[in-house]
Scaffold this active site. Structure first.
Site, PDB file in Angstrom:
ATOM      1  CG  ASN A 123      -3.473  -2.709   6.983  1.00 24.30           C
ATOM      2  OD1 ASN A 123      -3.267  -2.443   5.807  1.00 24.30           O
ATOM      3  ND2 ASN A 123      -4.587  -3.288   7.387  1.00 24.30           N
ATOM      4  CG  HIS A 180      -5.201  -6.381  -0.338  1.00 31.75           C
ATOM      5  ND1 HIS A 180      -6.405  -6.570   0.300  1.00 31.75           N
ATOM      6  CD2 HIS A 180      -5.242  -7.129  -1.484  1.00 31.75           C
ATOM      7  CE1 HIS A 180      -7.152  -7.390  -0.440  1.00 31.75           C
ATOM      8  NE2 HIS A 180      -6.471  -7.740  -1.515  1.00 31.75           N
ATOM      9  CE  LYS A 204      -3.775  -2.295   2.463  1.00 28.53           C
ATOM     10  NZ  LYS A 204      -4.661  -2.225   3.641  1.00 28.53           N
ATOM     11  CE1 TYR A 214      -9.167  -2.934  -0.144  1.00 29.19           C
ATOM     12  CE2 TYR A 214      -8.532  -1.225  -1.698  1.00 29.19           C
ATOM     13  CZ  TYR A 214      -8.196  -2.160  -0.743  1.00 29.19           C
ATOM     14  OH  TYR A 214      -6.877  -2.327  -0.374  1.00 29.19           O
ATOM     15  CD  GLU A 239      -8.209  -9.342  -4.008  1.00 28.90           C
ATOM     16  OE1 GLU A 239      -7.086  -9.823  -3.727  1.00 28.90           O
ATOM     17  OE2 GLU A 239      -9.038  -9.026  -3.134  1.00 28.90           O
TER      18      GLU A 239
END
Length: 157
Positions: free
Chosen positions: A112, A115, A9, A49, A126
């Site tokens: 975080n 993913h 990310k 998402y 994905e």
């Protein structure tokens, strides 16, 4: 063999952690079969998402993921999805176990670092989103394969 998507990310890219994160996956024995650095368009991130579309955090999640470059990686290995998720650690990095990516490198629930696909179905969807071209993933055999797996037991057939 199973394939899965991992996204480093924007916070991982900004903090210069992509190399460390990729190293953990490679050291475990997962094979890199695709990688790209891009600032992905809002439409793609919304599609990625879409399961969270009705959740109150959806706009901020899409905004965060579009705030800077992301490194998308396709990884391959036996049980790759479960292995990747184990290496990542709990979503809330403050609760993630030491030794995991989030446990060692993160402090945030939202920022975080990574993913990873949560199922074979998600991985297929994905990977198709982030690597849509037929030539974007590479089939290859690492010379270390027999040192990562027991070829006779685990890679039969």
């Amino acid at each position: 063999m199973e394939r899965t998507l991992v996204l480093c990310k924007p916070d991982a890219v900004q903090r210069g952690l992509v190399g460390q994160i990729l190293t953990r996956f490679e050291q475990k024995g997962l094979k890199l079969v695709g990688m790209k650095l891009r600032q992905f368009p809002k439409e793609l991130l919304e599609q990625h998402y879409s399961d969270h579309k009705e959740r109150p955090f959806f706009p901020s999640l899409v905004g965060f993921m579009g705030s800077g470059p992301v490194v998308a990686m396709a990884l391959e290995g036996i049980d790759a999805i479960a292995v990747v998720r184990g290496l990542m650690g709990k979503t809330n990095a403050r609760e993630a176990a030491p030794g995991t990516i989030r446990g060692d490198l993160g402090m945030s629930f939202s920022n975080n670092l990574v993913h990873g696909s949560d199922s074979a179905e998600s991985a297929a969807k994905e990977l198709a989103l982030f690597f849509p071209g037929a030539d974007e993933l590479v089939d290859w055999t690492p010379c270390t394969l027999e040192w990562s797996y027991s070829v006779g037991e685990e890679l039969k057939g």
